[in-house]
Design a protein around this motif. Structure first.
Motif, PDB file in Angstrom:
ATOM      1  N   LEU A 120      22.784  -6.245 -19.092  1.00  0.00           N
ATOM      2  CA  LEU A 120      23.273  -5.708 -20.360  1.00  0.00           C
ATOM      3  C   LEU A 120      23.371  -4.179 -20.305  1.00  0.00           C
ATOM      4  O   LEU A 120      24.332  -3.587 -20.793  1.00  0.00           O
ATOM      5  N   LEU A 205      29.342 -15.517 -22.970  1.00  0.00           N
ATOM      6  CA  LEU A 205      28.137 -15.158 -23.719  1.00  0.00           C
ATOM      7  C   LEU A 205      27.984 -13.636 -23.810  1.00  0.00           C
ATOM      8  O   LEU A 205      27.718 -13.073 -24.876  1.00  0.00           O
ATOM      9  N   THR A 209      28.172 -10.976 -26.904  1.00  0.00           N
ATOM     10  CA  THR A 209      27.081 -10.043 -27.195  1.00  0.00           C
ATOM     11  C   THR A 209      27.617  -8.633 -27.406  1.00  0.00           C
ATOM     12  O   THR A 209      27.244  -7.950 -28.368  1.00  0.00           O
ATOM     13  N   PHE A 212      29.339  -8.516 -30.649  1.00  0.00           N
ATOM     14  CA  PHE A 212      28.359  -8.497 -31.743  1.00  0.00           C
ATOM     15  C   PHE A 212      27.804  -7.089 -31.948  1.00  0.00           C
ATOM     16  O   PHE A 212      27.641  -6.622 -33.071  1.00  0.00           O
ATOM     17  N   LEU A 213      27.529  -6.392 -30.838  1.00  0.00           N
ATOM     18  CA  LEU A 213      26.980  -5.037 -30.938  1.00  0.00           C
ATOM     19  C   LEU A 213      28.045  -4.043 -31.405  1.00  0.00           C
ATOM     20  O   LEU A 213      27.729  -2.896 -31.707  1.00  0.00           O
ATOM     21  N   ILE A 228      30.201 -13.290 -35.932  1.00  0.00           N
ATOM     22  CA  ILE A 228      28.788 -13.478 -36.255  1.00  0.00           C
ATOM     23  C   ILE A 228      28.208 -12.190 -36.844  1.00  0.00           C
ATOM     24  O   ILE A 228      27.447 -12.219 -37.813  1.00  0.00           O
ATOM     25  N   ARG A 232      26.515 -11.474 -40.844  1.00  0.00           N
ATOM     26  CA  ARG A 232      25.120 -11.063 -41.040  1.00  0.00           C
ATOM     27  C   ARG A 232      24.828 -10.585 -42.446  1.00  0.00           C
ATOM     28  O   ARG A 232      23.707 -10.709 -42.937  1.00  0.00           O
ATOM     29  N   LEU A 235      23.705 -13.566 -45.024  1.00  0.00           N
ATOM     30  CA  LEU A 235      22.735 -14.553 -44.551  1.00  0.00           C
ATOM     31  C   LEU A 235      22.143 -15.366 -45.685  1.00  0.00           C
ATOM     32  O   LEU A 235      21.964 -16.579 -45.579  1.00  0.00           O
ATOM     33  N   VAL A 249      29.990 -20.959 -29.783  1.00  0.00           N
ATOM     34  CA  VAL A 249      29.736 -20.189 -28.554  1.00  0.00           C
ATOM     35  C   VAL A 249      28.734 -20.929 -27.677  1.00  0.00           C
ATOM     36  O   VAL A 249      28.964 -21.141 -26.478  1.00  0.00           O
ATOM     37  N   ALA A 250      27.613 -21.374 -28.290  1.00  0.00           N
ATOM     38  CA  ALA A 250      26.579 -22.056 -27.513  1.00  0.00           C
ATOM     39  C   ALA A 250      27.142 -23.314 -26.856  1.00  0.00           C
ATOM     40  O   ALA A 250      26.873 -23.591 -25.682  1.00  0.00           O
TER      41      ALA A 250
ATOM     42  N   ILE B 143      22.295 -20.399 -25.422  1.00  0.00           N
ATOM     43  CA  ILE B 143      22.248 -19.938 -26.815  1.00  0.00           C
ATOM     44  C   ILE B 143      22.345 -18.415 -26.837  1.00  0.00           C
ATOM     45  O   ILE B 143      21.548 -17.743 -26.191  1.00  0.00           O
ATOM     46  N   PRO B 144      23.336 -17.862 -27.551  1.00  0.00           N
ATOM     47  CA  PRO B 144      23.392 -16.399 -27.642  1.00  0.00           C
ATOM     48  C   PRO B 144      22.127 -15.872 -28.318  1.00  0.00           C
ATOM     49  O   PRO B 144      21.772 -16.338 -29.396  1.00  0.00           O
ATOM     50  N   PHE B 146      21.475 -13.087 -29.806  1.00  0.00           N
ATOM     51  CA  PHE B 146      21.666 -12.441 -31.116  1.00  0.00           C
ATOM     52  C   PHE B 146      21.850 -13.488 -32.206  1.00  0.00           C
ATOM     53  O   PHE B 146      21.397 -13.322 -33.335  1.00  0.00           O
ATOM     54  N   TRP B 147      22.470 -14.605 -31.838  1.00  0.00           N
ATOM     55  CA  TRP B 147      22.666 -15.685 -32.806  1.00  0.00           C
ATOM     56  C   TRP B 147      21.339 -16.374 -33.124  1.00  0.00           C
ATOM     57  O   TRP B 147      21.034 -16.681 -34.273  1.00  0.00           O
ATOM     58  N   ILE B 150      19.407 -14.416 -35.560  1.00  0.00           N
ATOM     59  CA  ILE B 150      19.927 -14.581 -36.923  1.00  0.00           C
ATOM     60  C   ILE B 150      19.526 -15.937 -37.495  1.00  0.00           C
ATOM     61  O   ILE B 150      19.151 -16.051 -38.669  1.00  0.00           O
ATOM     62  N   MET B 151      19.577 -16.967 -36.652  1.00  0.00           N
ATOM     63  CA  MET B 151      19.186 -18.312 -37.113  1.00  0.00           C
ATOM     64  C   MET B 151      17.718 -18.331 -37.541  1.00  0.00           C
ATOM     65  O   MET B 151      17.353 -18.931 -38.547  1.00  0.00           O
ATOM     66  N   GLN B 154      17.383 -16.682 -40.763  1.00  0.00           N
ATOM     67  CA  GLN B 154      17.921 -17.549 -41.811  1.00  0.00           C
ATOM     68  C   GLN B 154      16.942 -18.663 -42.181  1.00  0.00           C
ATOM     69  O   GLN B 154      16.695 -18.913 -43.359  1.00  0.00           O
ATOM     70  N   PHE B 158      14.841 -16.803 -45.002  1.00  0.00           N
ATOM     71  CA  PHE B 158      15.603 -17.103 -46.211  1.00  0.00           C
ATOM     72  C   PHE B 158      15.331 -18.500 -46.760  1.00  0.00           C
ATOM     73  O   PHE B 158      15.163 -18.675 -47.955  1.00  0.00           O
ATOM     74  N   ARG B 159      15.297 -19.530 -45.877  1.00  0.00           N
ATOM     75  CA  ARG B 159      15.096 -20.901 -46.389  1.00  0.00           C
ATOM     76  C   ARG B 159      13.625 -21.157 -46.702  1.00  0.00           C
ATOM     77  O   ARG B 159      13.271 -21.572 -47.790  1.00  0.00           O
ATOM     78  N   ILE B 249      18.764  -6.508 -27.773  1.00  0.00           N
ATOM     79  CA  ILE B 249      19.379  -7.356 -28.795  1.00  0.00           C
ATOM     80  C   ILE B 249      18.449  -7.575 -29.989  1.00  0.00           C
ATOM     81  O   ILE B 249      18.843  -7.395 -31.142  1.00  0.00           O
ATOM     82  N   GLU B 252      17.871  -4.564 -32.183  1.00  0.00           N
ATOM     83  CA  GLU B 252      19.062  -4.291 -32.993  1.00  0.00           C
ATOM     84  C   GLU B 252      19.115  -5.241 -34.189  1.00  0.00           C
ATOM     85  O   GLU B 252      19.289  -4.810 -35.327  1.00  0.00           O
ATOM     86  N   VAL B 253      18.921  -6.547 -33.949  1.00  0.00           N
ATOM     87  CA  VAL B 253      19.067  -7.514 -35.039  1.00  0.00           C
ATOM     88  C   VAL B 253      17.937  -7.384 -36.060  1.00  0.00           C
ATOM     89  O   VAL B 253      18.169  -7.447 -37.270  1.00  0.00           O
TER      90      VAL B 253
END
Lengths: 268, 309
Positions: A120, A205, A209, A212-213, A228, A232, A235, A249-250, B143-144, B146-147, B150-151, B154, B158-159, B249, B252-253
C-alpha cells in the motif's frame, strides 16, 4: 479429472460471478435499470426494493446501476495493473534467471527493495508521483506486483534451465536466444498464469482501496471504492450504500482467488 | 561470514530504498516549497518564496541535497514536514505508539483466530467443517479492509450500540480497529499453519509416535506443533507489511491518529519528507525482521545448524 474440477460447486459459482461482472462491464446498458449518473431527488435514500435492487443514494441515483457502471473501471483497472506487473516483473525474472551473474544480482536487489516496502505504501508513493486518477491508480497497483512476478519467473527459469532437455537443446546446437524462447520460457510460464488470476483479484481490491482513500477516479465516477467512501456519511440511515457495493467487491475478489486455485491445480 | 554478508545485504536494500524514494521525490514537478507557498492566498512574493527555498535547501544541486539528506537520515533527522513545518522525526515518534498498540493488538487477535482455525481445519471433527475452515483464509483476504471496518462500525456501533461512535476511549476504542487489522493478517497465518500441519502429519515419525501409543494430544504438543510452527515464522515480514497497510486503512476509517493517518495526510498534501521517512522506516522494519528470522532460524531448527556446519 480436468472436467470434474471445473464442475465443482465452488468453481461453478466463481465462474458465474466473474461472467456476470464481466457482462456488466461489457453491456452495462442491458443490466443497469437506471442512469448511473442522473439522480431523481424525489427518490433519495430509498432502501433496496424491486424498483431499486440496491436502493438509491442521497441524490436519488440507483445504486445497482452505479455498481454495474463501476464494474468496467474495476475490471479494466485490474487488468491494466496485472498487465503492467506481469510484463515488467516476468521480463525482469526471465532476464535475471537466464542471464545470471551481475545482471541477476542487480535485478534481484531491485526486487528486494520493492518487496521491502509494504504494497500500500508503494502504491501511495507512486500515486504521489503520478497524481490521482483511474489510470495512475492502476499503474500504482501494477508496480506493487512487479516483485512477485519477477521472483516467480526467475525461480521457474532457473529450475527449467537445469533440466536435461534444455541441456540437450543446447547440445544439439541451439543458440542461447532460441533455446530461451523455444524451451525455457514456454515451460516456465504455467505458474505465472495462475499468479495472473490471483493478482487480478488483489489488484481489484487494491484499486478499490485507493479509490476509497480518494486517490482513484474522481466523483461522480461510480468506482467501487469511491461508492463505499460516499456511503460512509449515511451509515446510520442507509446501510445499503456501503454494504452492497462492498459485498460485490468481496465476491469478485473471492471468485478470482478461487479460479486461481483451480488454475494452479489444473496447470500443475 | 554468513552473518556479515546477510547484514550487508540488508543495509544495501535499505540504502537502495532510500535512494529510490529520494530520486522519485525529486522527479516530481515543482517541489514541496512551491506546493505549500505558491498559493496566492498566502500573498508571498516570488522573492520571499525564493528565500524559503534557500532556507529549506531546495535550490542546491541534486547530489548535494542527496548527501545532506542521507547524512541527516543516518543521524535520525528526517527533515521538516512541508505541510506543518514540524520536525518529521518528532511527528513519527509521536504517531508511533498509537500505531504500535493498534498493530500489536491486531496481531495478537490474528494469532488467536488463526491457531484454532488451522487446528479445526486439520483436526476438526467433521469433513465438512474441515473444508469450511480451509476456505476461510481465502474469504478473509478477499474482504476489503476498509469495507470490513465500516461494516463493524455499522453493526457494533449503529445497530447494537455496543461501541459508541464518538468518544470511545481506551480498550473500547481499540477493539473494532484491531479486529479490522486482524482479519487480513490471520488469513496468511492460518494458511501457513494449515499447510505445515498437513506436511508434518504426513511425515513417517508421526506414525512411529502413534504406534508407540502416544495420545493425539501428546503427539500434537510434543511433536507436531513444534515442527509446524517454524514455517509460520518465515512469513513475519509479509505480515509486517500487512500490518502497516492495515494501520493506514483503519486509522483513516476510525479517525485514529498514528503512523497510518500521518501517511494518508502526507499523501493528500504531497508532504514528501514525511512519506520518505515512513517508506524508509517501514523498509528498515521489514529488512530487520527478515534478518532476525534468517539468523534465528538455525537456532530454532537444529537440523539447519548441522546442515551448515
Amino acid at each position: 479429472m480436468i472436467r470434474s474440477i471445473w464442475l465443482r460447486p465452488s468453481v461453478v459459482v466463481s465462474l458465474l460471478v466473474i461472467v456476470v461482472v464481466a457482462s456488466w462491464a461489457l453491456f452495462p446498458g442491458v443490466f443497469a435499470s437506471h442512469d448511473p449518473l442522473a439522480g431523481s431527488p424525489g427518490e433519495a435514500l430509498q432502501p433496496p426494493s424491486g424498483a431499486h435492487w440496491f436502493g438509491t443514494d442521497a441524490t436519488g441515483r440507483d445504486l445497482f446501476s452505479r455498481v454495474v457502471a463501476g464494474s468496467v473501471h474495476s475490471l479494466t483497472g485490474g487488468a491494466a495493473a496485472v498487465t503492467i506487473g506481469c510484463v515488467t516483473g516476468t521480463t525482469m525474472g526471465i532476464v535475471a534467471g537466464a542471464v545470471g551473474g551481475i545482471v541477476d544480482d542487480i535485478l534481484m536487489r531491485i526486487v528486494d527493495v520493492l518487496l521491502a516496502i509494504p504494497g500500500l505504501l508503494l502504491a501511495l508513493s507512486v500515486v504521489i508521483l503520478l497524481g490521482f486518477g483511474t489510470t495512475n491508480a492502476a499503474i500504482a497497483v501494477g508496480v506493487t506486483s512487479v516483485a512477485t512476478f519477477a521472483r516467480l519467473a526467475r525461480s521457474q527459469v532457473v529450475e527449467v534451465r537445469a533440466t536435461d532437455y534444455v541441456e540437450a537443446a543446447f547440445g544439439s546446437g541451439g543458440s542461447f536466444g532460441s533455446v530461451l524462447v523455444r524451451h525455457i520460457v514456454p515451460n516456465s510460464m504455467a505458474p505465472v498464469v495462475a499468479l495472473v488470476a490471483l493478482q487480478f483479484g488483489s489488484a481489484i481490491l487494491q484499486i478499490a482501496t485507493l479509490g476509497f482513500l480518494g486517490y482513484g477516479a474522481p466523483p461522480p465516477t461510480p468506482e467501487w471504492g469511491l461508492l463505499i467512501a460516499e456511503g460512509r456519511d449515511y451509515l446510520a440511515t442507509a446501510w445499503w450504500l456501503t454494504t452492497l457495493p462492498g459485498a460485490v467487491v468481496a465476491a469478485v475478489v473471492l471468485a478470482t482467488k478461487g479460479l486461481s486455485t483451480t488454475l494452479r491445480k489444473v496447470l500443475g | 561470514m554468513y552473518v556479515l554478508r546477510r547484514i550487508g545485504q540488508a543495509v544495501l536494500v535499505v540504502f537502495i530504498a532510500f535512494t529510490a524514494t529520494f530520486l522519485l521525490m525529486q522527479a516530481l514537478p515543482g517541489d514541496g516549497i512551491l506546493a505549500r507557498y505558491e498559493s496566492p492566498d498566502l500573498g508571498l512574493t516570488p522573492a520571499q518564496i525564493e528565500e524559503l527555498r534557500v532556507l529549506y535547501g531546495a535550490d542546491e544541486p541534486i547530489w548535494r541535497q542527496y548527501l545532506t539528506t542521507l547524512g541527516n537520515f543516518l543521524t535520525g533527522d528526517f527533515g521538516t514536514s512541508i505541510q506543518t513545518g514540524a520536525d518529521v522525526s518528532e511527528l513519527v515518534v509521536t504517531a508511533l505508539p498509537a500505531t504500535v498498540v493498534l498493530a500489536g493488538t491486531g496481531f495478537l487477535l490474528a494469532v488467536v483466530v488463526a491457531v484454532p482455525l488451522a487446528g479445526l481445519a486439520t483436526f476438526g471433527p467433521f469433513g465438512w467443517l474441515q473444508s469450511l475452515m480451509r476456505s476461510v483464509p481465502a474469504l478473509f483476504v478477499s474482504i476489503p479492509a476498509f469495507w470490513l471496518a465500516i461494516m463493524l462500525i455499522q453493526i457494533f456501533s449503529f445497530r447494537l450500540g455496543w461501541v459508541p461512535v464518538i468518544g470511545a476511549e481506551g480498550l473500547q476504542a481499540l477493539i473494532l480497529p484491531a479486529l479490522t487489522i486482524s482479519v487480513p493478517i490471520s488469513a496468511p497465518l492460518a494458511q501457513v499453519l494449515i499447510r505445515s500441519l498437513d506436511e508434518v502429519l504426513d511425515r513417517p515419525f508421526v506414525g512411529v509416535v502413534r504406534a508407540r501409543g502416544a495420545s493425539e494430544w501428546w503427539l500434537l504438543w510434543r511433536n507436531v506443533a513444534k515442527n509446524a510452527l517454524i514455517p509460520a515464522i518465515t512469513i513475519a515480514g509479509v505480515l509486517f507489511g500487512e500490518l502497516v497497510a492495515g494501520a493506514v486503512i483503519t486509522e483513516e476509517v476510525f479517525g485514529r491518529t498514528g503512523l497510518g493517518s500521518l501517511t494518508v495526510d502526507a499523501v493528500g498534501n504531497r508532504d514528501i519528507p514525511v512519506i520518505q521517512a515512513v517508506v524508509v522506516l517501514t523498509s528498515i522494519g521489514f529488512v530487520v525482521i527478515n534478518l532476525i528470522i534468517d539468523l534465528l532460524y538455525p537456532v530454532i531448527d537444529p537440523r539447519l545448524r548441522r546442515a551448515k556446519a
